[in-house]
Structures are given as C-alpha cells and as structure tokens.
Design a protein around this motif. Structure first.
Motif, short mmCIF file in Angstrom:
data_model
loop_
_atom_site.label_atom_id
_atom_site.label_comp_id
_atom_site.label_asym_id
_atom_site.label_seq_id
_atom_site.Cartn_x
_atom_site.Cartn_y
_atom_site.Cartn_z
N PRO A 165 -9.04 4.67 0.11
CA PRO A 165 -7.66 4.47 -0.36
C PRO A 165 -6.65 5.26 0.47
O PRO A 165 -5.56 4.78 0.76
N ARG A 166 -7.02 6.47 0.83
CA ARG A 166 -6.21 7.26 1.77
C ARG A 166 -7.12 7.64 2.91
O ARG A 166 -8.16 8.24 2.68
N ILE A 170 -4.40 -3.73 -5.70
CA ILE A 170 -5.08 -2.46 -5.42
C ILE A 170 -6.52 -2.47 -5.92
O ILE A 170 -7.36 -1.76 -5.40
N PHE A 203 -2.74 -2.34 4.28
CA PHE A 203 -2.45 -0.91 4.18
C PHE A 203 -1.10 -0.56 4.79
O PHE A 203 -0.53 -1.32 5.56
N ARG A 231 -3.46 6.22 6.57
CA ARG A 231 -3.17 4.88 6.05
C ARG A 231 -3.55 4.85 4.57
O ARG A 231 -4.49 5.51 4.15
N ILE A 232 -2.78 4.10 3.82
CA ILE A 232 -2.93 4.04 2.37
C ILE A 232 -2.92 2.58 1.95
O ILE A 232 -2.13 1.79 2.49
N TRP A 233 -3.79 2.22 1.04
CA TRP A 233 -3.82 0.84 0.57
C TRP A 233 -2.42 0.40 0.15
O TRP A 233 -1.69 1.15 -0.48
N ASP A 234 -2.11 -0.83 0.45
CA ASP A 234 -0.81 -1.39 0.10
C ASP A 234 -1.07 -2.75 -0.53
O ASP A 234 -2.22 -3.23 -0.51
N LYS A 237 -14.04 0.94 -1.09
CA LYS A 237 -13.42 2.27 -0.96
C LYS A 237 -14.21 3.20 -0.04
O LYS A 237 -13.66 4.19 0.44
#
Lengths: 434, 249, 283, 340
Positions: free
Chosen positions: D64-65, D233, D241, D258-261, D59
């Motif tokens: 995460p974001r 996650i 992401f 970008r955000i975790w996917d 992280k």
C-alpha cells in the motif's frame, strides 16, 4: 504608605486561555485586584442538547485540550452512572493509568515550561534550550513518556480516542505496556530525582506568601484519590460526590466569563496543593521524599508551592503507574468490548481529580439515551475567587516593590495555580427545554 | 540558506488542544527549532514583537475582538496557517450557530447575557485569506509536520482531499461499520492516517467534509446502519456545522 | 488466450529512478513560462521523437511529465518549456544554471515522422501547446527537404503570453514557413490578428491531398479546431492530436492517464485522430 | 491426481511444518469480524475457513505504501529502495485472489516490465484453499471455481473432517515432503454454490459493455455513492498508485513513496491547474466498472474482475458491482429483443 498603582496585564502569557490581571490602587486603598477572564464563551450547553450518550465525552473533552483526558474520564463516569453501565476492573486500571499519564504530562509541562522561566527570569522555555540544554532535554523526555502513556492506552494524548462509555475501543498490547514500564523505571524515575535536584537550586526563587485557605479535593480510603473518592474539605470533612453542588455554589461576577465558586469561606483552593494537604498520607515513599527535599509540608498555605506539589505528585503517579502496569500484566489483558447497553435512564455525577483540581460532570439522559441536562464545574473556575482573595492580601504586602516586581509577583501567583482558563469559561449548567 | 523564518502562534476560541499538541512534539521540537525562530507564543512565552513569516492560528472567531485581532495577524504574516478544526472549519464551536444566538446566550448566562458579546463561531477563512490548513481535532500531528517541513522548504503544502476510508483500507483496519457502529469516514477528509478507526473508534468527522460531498448518500448510509435521519445530521454537524449551514443557504 | 502470452520478455527495469541531469540554461519566456536547457550525464543523447515527454523531478517536491520542446535533430542537450502552475513548477522556476533535476524518459508515443515525411505539415498550437509542437517545427526546419510546406497556426490568450517570440519572428521572416498567429485579447501595441485560433483555419491555403495536421492545446480547443478542419474538408486520417492527462509513472503502471481503454503515456500523448474517436472521454 | 488427507487436528502441525521451510503468510483474525493475511508467528492463529480478507495478496507485491527511493537534499543524490523477493509460502489463498495475481503479473510485465513488483513476486510458493461462497462471492460467473487450482503449488479442499491436499507442482511436492499425509479416502467434493451471479457470458462481454456506456445506471449509482474509494482500495486487480514526497523534519532528506490510489477519487484525474477529467461520480463509477469488464478485457480477453465481492462487501452505501453488470446485461437484452 500612600501609593497609586495601575497594573493591567492583558492576555497573561504562559497560561492556558485568555485572562487579564487588573490591579488598581488609589492613595493606598486597593480598589481592584482581580483576574479578569476574557476567554470568549463557546456555549457548550447548546452543543450538548439532545446529543447521544456516545458523543457526550467527545464533545465535553473539547471544552479543553489541556484537560481533555480529565474531562473525558469524568464525563464517562457521569454517563455510566446515569445509564447504569458497568465497567470492568481492567477498565478502571487502564483509566487510572491514563490519569497518571495526563497528570505527569500536565504537571511537568507546568513546572518546566510555564513556571520555570519565572524562576530563571526568562520569558519562555526557548532561551533555556541553549542555556540549560540538559534540563530541556530531560523535560522533553519526561513529557514524551507521559504522553506515550496517553498514546498507547488512549490512542492519542490530546483528546484521547479509546475511552468510551462502558470501557475501551482498543486494548493495548502487553509488549506496549512492558515498554512503558521499562521507560518509567529506567528514564522517568531518575529524571524525577534530577528534577527535584534542579528545583532545590531554585527554591529561593519561590515567593514566601501565606494565606489561610480552605482546600477541597477528593479523598479515598484506598489510594491517593485521583480517579474517584468522596469530596473532602479541609474545613468541613467528607461528603459523597452527589453533594457537589453544595460544595461549589457557583455565582456570576461581571469581570469574568467564567463563573466563580465558594464553599465554607469566601473562597477555596483546588489542585495539587489541595490534594497534598488533604491526602499526603496516601502518597508513596518516593513522593514523600521529594516533598521532604523540596520543603513541602502538610498544611502548606503558600499558593506558590502548588508547583512543588505538582512535582511531588508526578513522582507518585510514576510509581503508581508501574504498579498498575504490573497488575494489568499479571491479570492478563482481556480484549473486552465496552458495555454500552443502558440499564436505566436518569442522572449521574462524575467527580475526578484532574491536574488543576477537582472536576465535576453531571448528566441527565432521556429514554433514547439523549442528553436533557448537563452540568460541568471546572477546577480553575473554583480557584478564581481564591486567586482574587490571594491578590487582595498579596498586593498590600509587597507595596514596597517596584511596579514591575509587583506585576511579576502577580503573574507568578496566577501561573502557580496553573489555571486553565478556557476550561473555566466553558462550563455547563443547564436544563434543556425540549 | 536564507534567514530562518520567523514563526508565531496565536489562539482564538477553542480548547488550545492544538497548541498543546504543538508542544507535544517532544521528539522533533529541537530539530524544528533549528529551522525557525519562534517570535510569539502566548501559551509558552511572553515576548511580543511585530512581523513574522508564518503565523499558526488556532481557534474559531467568535467575538468582535477576534475579528480585529485576526485582521491584524493577517496583515503581519506572510503565510497564515489555520490549525485545527475550529480554525479551519469552525469545528465544534459551530454547533451553536445552528440555534439563534440570543437563545443560546440566555440559556448559559441568563439575565447576565449582555456582559459577554458573542458572534456565530466562524472559521478563519470566513474573515481573512488562509494559506494553509492543518486539520483535525486536535490538529493532526502528522499533517502539522508535513506542513512545517513544506513551509520551511518554501513550498505550498499539499492538502489531502480523499476520504478517511482510503487510509483506513490501506492499513487494513477492521471496518467500523463491520463492528455494528457508524462512521463518518466515507465523507471526511483523510490525512490523519485513519487515526480513530485504527484505535477502534468511529470517525467523528473532525477533519472536515471531502470536497463536493454527497451528503444525501451519506445520510442514507447512516440511516441504513441504524440512525434516525435527525441523529444522522446531528452526527454530521458535530464538526461541520459551519459548512453544512452554508450548503443549506 | 493465456494472460501472459502478450507480455514482453524484456528484463524488468528500475522504472522510477531518475537520471540526475544538469540544467545548463534557464530562459524566461513570459511571466509564467520558462525554457530550460538540460543535459544528461556525459552529454548523452535523449533519443526522443517530437511529441514525447520526460518525467522531471525535484527531490522533496515531486515529479511531473513535461513535453520535450527541442527537436531531436539538435543533439547533446534538450529543452523543456514549463509553465508555472503548481508546486513542482514553482520550484522549477527557482532553478539556476548548474542545478540538478531528475529526468526519466523519454516516454510515450510521439509523432510518427514517417507518416509526415513528404507531406505538407500543418501545425495548430494553442497556448502552451506550442511547446511540444516546437519540437516538430524545428525538426521540419532542420530536415526541410524531407517535408512539403510547413504551415503553423498559433493562438495565444494575449500578446504578452506569446512564447518563443524570437523564433516566431524568424518563422515570420522565413519564406519557407507559412506562419499565422492570433491572440484572444490584444494589447494596444498588438498589430496582429485578434480572435480565437479557429478563425485562422478558414483562410489557410491547404492542399487537402497532401496535408497532415498536428493539433496541441488546451482541452477546450480540440472540438472547435476539429470542426474547423472538417469544414475545410481535411480527412480524419490526416489529423493527429496531442493530449494532456495526469501521469505519475509515465510507463503505463499508475493508471492516472487512462482514457477509456487507452493509456495516454503509452498510446499517446500523440494520437491519430481516427483512434481517438473510440475514446469517448478523450475530447 | 494424487489426493491426500489433512485432518483438522493436524492443521497446526502442518503450518509448523511449513514454517520450518520459509516464512509463512496466512489468514488470521485482526478483529472480531475481520481476517487479514499476516505473517504467521503462532500456527494456532491460522484460519483456513474464512470469507474474505479485506486486502488480497496483492499487498505483498505492491505494498500500500512502497518506498521507491530515498533522497538527500544536501547533495541531490538518491538511493534506490531495496526490493527483496518475498520468498515465502502464501497459505490459505482463495482461487480468485490467485487469479487476480495473474492479472497484476500481466500489468507489471507488459510494456515496461517493472522491477519492484516482479522482484517481490519471486520465490513464492502458493498453497490455496477452497472457499464456501458467501453472499458476496461471484467468481463462478467469471470462470473461477472455489476449487480452481490454477497457479497453486498445492491446494487444500475443505471437507467435513479436514482438508483434501492436492500437490500440483514440484515446489508443492517439496513443501509437503517430510510431513506424513495419508491418501484421501474419497474424491474431491463438488464446490459450493454461489449466491451471486452475473449473467454476462464472456463471449458477449465486449458487446454488452460497449452498449452500456450511456446507461442510466451510472447516474443512478452516483446518487448512492459517496466517492470514498473503498471499492478501489480493496480490489485485488486495482493497481493504480500515486507518488508522494516525504521530507524529514530535519529537512535534509526524505523518501519518494508510491501509495495505492483509486479512480473513484476526485483528484485521480486532476492536473496541475485544477482541471478534473472525470469530475462526476457517474463517470468515475463507469470507468471503474468498465476497467473491470471492458477496457482491460478488450486487450487481453479476460475480465479484470475476479468475483471476490470485496468492492460490494466493503461498500457502506451497498453498491453492488453484480447488480450494475446485471443491469447492463438486462438493458442490453431488452433492447435487442425489442429491436427484433
């Protein structure tokens, strides 16, 4: 004077929920003067049957988003009494803080957004954005801070998250409370004084109308009763909250999906004005000063003054919030877990003063902690008969006015009660048959 | 830029908490007013005009009159936004649909039940085409702002479809299950930034079920964590009775 | 093997920053498709291979991959043929000449032209699959003597949805192009063939020893086209296919376009068919 | 190896010593039952004896974001997000999480090396700590011992009265210099035993997983799985992401983030127009496990699972990656014995 009058205000604006004002007069004889409640029933009774005590407050707070905090706290008190759950002093303090936040929010919303447009003869708060920008910005700032109390302590201002049976799921951080206090002192207090000044300039717009009325509210020996206390009638004095059915006596009328109430007379008043009349001796100095400046006196029987009583109360809640935060910080915030182990299964009653008046919840639980009976009596429901009585006295007194003016007086009267119609309709009173 | 979109707000059967939440944008309200003309809002104002570009509608439909009104609103609105659990999926009101309606009416109003007509509580989409959903009980403010800016920009807002668990794990919240509680996060649509679990409470499912939910597996999870089968389904029904009753048939 | 041995020693790059580029021309092809002519700052060359794609973005709306429709032989500008199907493409449809879009790329593995040179080139394009194939077609036409015959099979849902109708007319006229077209549903005005694209394949005049084939179209098309090509005896080694998947980064990081062990944005979108056989999820 | 000793009652002082040099991130309680890697403000809050954090050190390098750029809608200009090296001490990291970073390093360096990740990766000093395997750990099965020191600058091994300190690099030496540590009086003890094992020899990885593509286990797991994506996650080697646009309420600007996917999520493979390329939960579950034990391993020779146990520990449905892999192994062996 003989006159025919037909007033029908369908879906009255700037109130919570759906109601119509209907007045009929034939040749000077008043045939009808009533607030018709046309809010669609939602049948909460059916939703609660057999539900776990974890869910009771979640569901009943959805009776009304405007009063969600009041419903939630009242529901928790009833559940805790029924199940023998204990709450800590910290929990009580945090709950009182939440009630203050919700009361300030609701009273300010009513005074500025719903009632003030009447005084300024505009249709809504939106024209005021350009005509009175500083007033609107002030109102928004006050409302935001009140809502932030709800967000910091309750997780959310509308339908709070953290209050649960036996305590809280989340305890605010000391820094968050300190920041709230700073804003209460530096922003809210001067904003309240400015609010009083603004209202003083509008005092002439408040109609002069009086009707001798029974006022019912909570009363406590320790403080200006909001979270708990005895039920107190200005006519008959104090009784324990378990006596609430004797104080409300619900009955059904055909023109309303909400039940009506009465006690010692044909009707009674609950709300800020009732609290003022019954408990003004418990208010802090700032609130009393505000009352003095705005001409609100003990024993006031003018329902239009309810809006003024709300502002006076907002001042009290601000001062008391600061006191509560100081006390919480001094004690040191404890990461407590809620007590959710029932020690009994039976019936419990909760009575709380919410912005619109006294609210009752009563629940009975079975041995699995599931609801078998529930009853909620809502402030606006208690006021409906009183509103009808007011209208019956008011209309003959203002017959010399034009129909538009009469209509406007009636609309303002109903708004002065700050009615929460959706609440009043979605009351509960049922013993479930298993 | 073209003329400001004309915006109207309407409420049906519900608690009006979503509308209150719209009035609770104290920090954004003045910016928002820059971009739109509010032409109808019963709770906040008394003007009542005709056409609008965007209608935000709260509450579920539960009387014959509601059906008439929503059809009228649909005719007059270019974009219809369902706001909150009641409007989007029937919400808490839908729970009454699980029992015969006559029984429910009698329970509440006794012999006077015929004074008050009622229908099963329906989401708006059961009667009219809904263009955009803002979910939650009350409606999620974060999502409302996203939808609002998207509509002002003239684009279709993106509806979040993944489970609440995703957002909860992104925030590294202590898992509600770890605390010995149950939670509907695994089958509930996110988009709320896992608001309730972030405050220590379990997810009650207010934002509706994820697409193609594996309900049998969810039942097993709830039972494994201590609920009876009956209680598990009751919890799932809280906000999703309308959809679950639909899936049954 | 140590994990980091296979890692490139290139300098780390700002992979996600678009180059703001100007839209020079916007041409409606059909009701849904539009052709955009785009120029990088200073008229810089994009430097792509047929089959490659770029990531196109509009701020506030989003970014998505689109195949390049122009041939690298036509320098200075490049073209994108885009169908209106979602959020971003709706917004792109509103673009006017002079507007800016963000461009990243070119990305992906395009057509290995060396393998095509000297061969008869058979192109099978379904629907919007003609957009990337047009890049190859025009390349072949511009370097006509480097290739053998050019055979084009194009299938469309209806005659209203035919793309690049001007160019189609030119290809039909061109004695050097063997062009076939069919539509699933013809309007009363349509005088050409009606039927799915595979119906074109049995009648083709193919020299199996010197034909290379490139297929691009909707996912459902591939299996049937493969069967038809096999029944004509075309060896697997002669077949290339261009696949579509969801992509966010275009550079092998975001994971969305992964098919089994392969990243479409790195190993594809143009695959040599024998390599696709190990990707069970590909077709 | 030069072993030193850090007594339990000196841990706080040791943390303080580290804090004087750089920002320190270390495990701390975030709830009664949860531990997370957080910036250290109070040395007493650091917990070195813990099971697992929900999120790994990933992280810090792949937040995460993660803002990629901010844009101005009035003139269509943009500003790249400022990306700074983490430049910190990561204290109390378990060996499997360090191994996961090797895998992420590979991903973000191969092909197009990514500046955002690689910049953040700079300036990190790694201080590992041993762990006692719990009901979910199985890193031993993928070759990562609780005492594995690879990639660390210094390593703490838990003993009864405190920690044995190994200084492994110059950076590690610098870290402890100035803090007096007596020599250890005993050697490193044997690492704790694992309660979970996968029976998949690395040499057979490819063969077994290749044969498992059509195993019924995927469909069986799909019955139990709700597709919530938690397993993705919380995975320390998952790096997929999504990218989102956020527009300000003023509608004059915003950010691209970008955000975790996760590949367990339905929309992960959805293209405009609605086609979903891995529509079923069985196919998605297979893809997740194959990514860890085949797809990426085929390229690199290393399993992409580090045995931290997170996906299993945080699966409310109780789906165990160990059981899935063991089922693949046993079905493979059964088929091969019957074939003989």
């Amino acid at each position: 004077m003989t006159r025919n009058l037909d007033i029908n205000v369908e879906h009255l604006t700037r109130v919570e929920g759906h109601g119509n004002i209907v007045v009929n007069m034939r040749e000077g004889k008043l045939e009808k003067a009533q607030l018709e409640i046309v809010e669609a029933p939602r049948y909460f009774e059916a939703m609660l049957k057999g539900r776990s005590f974890h869910e009771a407050a979640i569901i009943t707070s959805r009776i009304c988003g405007i009063c969600s905090l009041g419903h939630q706290i009242t529901s928790l008190k009833a559940t805790e009494q029924a199940l023998g759950l204990t709450v800590s002093e910290q929990t009580v303090l945090l709950r009182k803080l939440l009630i203050h936040g919700a009361t300030i929010q609701s009273n300010i919303l009513h005074a500025y957004f719903l009632a003030a447009p009447d005084f300024l003869k505009v249709g809504s708060v939106f024209p005021l954005v350009s005509s009175h920008p500083d007033v609107v910005v002030r109102a928004l700032r006050m409302k935001r801070l009140a809502n932030d109390i709800g967000e910091v302590v309750g997780g959310r201002a509308v339908h709070p998250i953290t209050p649960v049976p036996g305590g809280f799921t989340h305890i605010p951080a000391p820094d968050e409370l300190k920041e709230l206090k700073r804003r209460l002192v530096e922003d809210m207090t001067p904003d309240l004084l400015a609010t009083v000044e603004t209202l003083k300039t509008l005092a002439g717009e408040i109609p002069v109308f009086e009707r001798d009325t029974e006022f019912i509210s909570l009363r406590s020996d320790d403080d200006y009763a909001l979270y708990d206390g005895d039920i107190c009638s200005s006519d008959t004095g104090r009784v324990a909250d378990s006596m609430y059915r004797e104080m409300t006596n619900e009955f059904i009328v055909p023109h309303s999906t909400s039940k009506h109430c009465r006690h010692h007379r044909s009707s009674y008043f609950v709300g800020a004005l009732a609290r003022w009349n019954n408990n003004h001796d418990r208010l802090c100095d700032l609130a009393l000063q505000a009352a003095g400046a705005l001409g609100l006196e003990p024993g006031c029987c003018n329902p239009y003054m309810n809006t003024i009583a709300q502002v006076v109360e907002a001042a009290h809640c601000t001062v008391d919030s600061i006191r509560i935060i100081d006390e919480l910080l001094e004690r040191g915030l404890q990461q407590e877990e809620p007590d959710q182990e029932p020690t009994r299964f039976g019936t419990g009653v909760g009575a709380t003063e919410v912005p619109r008046g006294i609210l009752y919840h009563e629940y009975t639980y079975d041995r699995q902690g599931r609801l078998t009976a529930a009853n909620c009596i809502i402030p606006t429901g208690q006021n409906l008969e009183n509103i009808d009585d007011d209208m019956k006295k008011l209309v003959p007194e203002i017959l010399d006015r034009s129909q538009e003016e009469i209509t406007s007086y009636l609309e303002m009267l109903v708004r002065a009660y700050d009615p929460c119609i959706s609440c009043s309709v979605h009351m509960l009173d049922v013993d479930f048959v298993e | 830029m073209a003329a400001k979109p004309r915006v109207a707000f309407f409420d049906f059967t519900g608690c009006e908490g979503c509308e209150l939440n719209q009035l609770n944008f104290e920090n954004q309200l003045l910016d928002m007013l820059e971009h739109v003309d509010i032409v109808e809002w019963r709770e906040a104002m008394d003007d009542r005009p005709g056409e609008y570009d965007i209608a935000f509608v709260e509450g579920s439909l539960s009387t014959p009159d509601c059906i008439k009104r929503i059809n009228d609103i649909r005719r007059r609105a270019k974009v219809l936004v369902a706001v909150g659990a009641c409007a989007v999926q029937g919400g808490i009101n839908g729970m009454k649909n699980t029992r015969p309606i006559e029984e429910v009416r009698e329970e509440v109003y006794g012999k006077d039940k015929y004074l008050f007509p009622t229908l099963p509580a329906l989401p708006l989409s059961a009667v009219v085409k809904v263009d955009v959903n803002v979910r939650g009980c009350p409606m999620t403010q974060l999502e409302f702002l996203k939808v609002f800016t998207a509509l002002v920009m003239g684009k279709q807002p993106v509806e979040p479809n993944s489970a609440v668990c995703v957002e909860c794990k992104l925030k590294e919240n202590e898992c509600v299950y770890e605390k010995g509680m149950i939670c509907l996060g695994p089958v509930t649509r996110g988009g709320c930034d896992a608001h309730c679990p972030s405050f220590g409470q379990y997810c009650t499912g207010c934002r509706g079920l994820v697409p193609e939910p594996n309900l049998k597996a969810m039942e097993e999870i709830l039972v494994k964590h201590g609920l009876s089968v009956n209680e598990a389904w009751k919890r799932l029904h809280l906000y999703n009775s309308h959809e679950l009753e639909g899936l049954k048939s | 093997m140590k994990l980091n041995e296979s890692v490139s020693t290139q300098e780390p790059q700002d992979l996600y920053l678009p180059v703001m580029s100007e839209v020079l021309e916007v041409k409606r092809l059909t009701e849904l498709e539009t052709l955009y002519t785009v120029q990088l700052p200073g008229g810089r060359d994009l430097g792509h291979q047929p089959g490659q794609f770029v990531e196109v973005s509009v701020f506030g709306v989003g970014e998505a991959p689109f195949s390049i429709s122009s041939s690298p032989t036509r320098q200075g500008v490049f073209e994108l043929g885009i169908r209106r199907v979602g959020l971003l493409t709706e917004k792109l449809a509103e673009l006017k000449p002079g507007d800016k879009v963000g461009i990243r790329g070119p990305f992906g593995h395009g057509i290995d032209l060396e393998k095509f040179k000297g061969k008869d080139v058979l192109i099978i394009a379904g629907g919007i699959g003609l957009v990337p194939m047009r890049s190859l077609i025009n390349y072949v036409l511009d370097r006509r003597d480097e290739f053998g015959r050019l055979i084009i099979c194009y299938g469309s849902r209806s005659d209203q949805e035919l793309l690049f109708t001007d160019e189609i007319a030119a290809w039909q006229e061109d004695p050097d192009v063997d062009f076939h077209v069919t539509v699933d549903r013809g309007s009363p005005q349509w005088e050409g063939k009606v039927g799915v694209i595979t119906t074109l394949i049995p009648g083709l005049d193919l020299d199996l020893d010197r034909t290379v084939c490139c297929v691009c179209g909707p996912p459902v098309m591939y299996r049937f086209v493969l069967l038809a090509l096999k029944s004509r005896g075309l060896p697997d080694e002669a077949i290339y296919m261009s696949l579509e998947r969801r992509m966010k980064c275009g550079v092998g990081k975001c994971g969305h376009c992964q098919i089994n062990h392969s990243y479409v944005c790195q190993d594809g979108p143009v695959y040599h068919y024998p390599d696709l056989k190990s990707l069970e999820e590909a077709l | 190896m030069d072993l030193k000793f850090l007594a339990s009652d000196r841990v706080e002082a040791f943390v303080s010593h580290l804090m004087q040099q750089k920002t320190v991130y270390a495990p701390q309680h975030t709830g009664k039952h949860s531990v997370a890697l957080e910036k250290v403000d109070d040395p007493a809050a650091v917990i070195l004896d813990y099971g697992r954090t929900m999120q790994s050190v990933k992280k810090f390098f792949l937040p995460p974001r993660d803002e990629l750029l901010s844009f101005d809608l009035t003139d269509h200009s943009f500003t790249p997000a400022a990306v700074e090296p983490l430049d910190a001490i990561l204290l109390g990291i378990h060996s499997y999480d360090r191994a996961a970073i090797d895998r992420l390093d590979y991903n973000f360096s191969q092909g197009h090396p990514e500046k955002n990740y690689l910049t953040r990766r700079e300036g990190v000093v790694w201080v590992g700590v041993s762990f006692e395997p719990d009901e979910f750990h199985f890193s031993g099965s993928v070759g990562i011992s609780p005492h594995e020191t690879a990639g660390f600058d210094a390593f703490l091994t838990r003993v009864r009265e405190g920690y044995l300190v190994e200084v492994l690099t110059d950076a590690g030496r610098e870290l402890v210099s100035g803090f007096e540590l007596p020599p250890a009086e005993r050697p490193k003890p044997a690492p704790g035993h694992f309660h979970q094992h996968i029976f998949l020899p690395q040499a057979k990885l490819n063969e077994v997983m290749a044969a498992s593509y059509n195993n019924e286990i995927w469909a069986e797991m799909a019955e139990k799985c709700v597709g919530c994506g938690s397993c993705n996650i919380v995975c320390p080697t998952c790096y997929c992401f999504n990218v989102e646009e956020n527009v300000d309420i003023t509608v004059t600007g915003g950010t691209r983030e970008r955000i975790w996917d996760g590949c367990m999520l339905r929309e992960f493979t959805e293209v405009a127009g609605g086609e979903v390329f891995r529509g079923g939960l069985a196919e998605r579950q297979r893809h997740r496990v194959m990514r860890k034990f085949k797809y990426l391993s085929d390229k690199t020779g290393h399993p992409w699972c580090v045995g931290c146990g997170r996906c299993t520990a945080y699966c409310t449905a109780g789906i165990s990656i160990v059981s899935i892999v063991n089922r693949c192994v046993s079905d493979f062996e059964e088929r091969h014995t019957t074939a003989m």
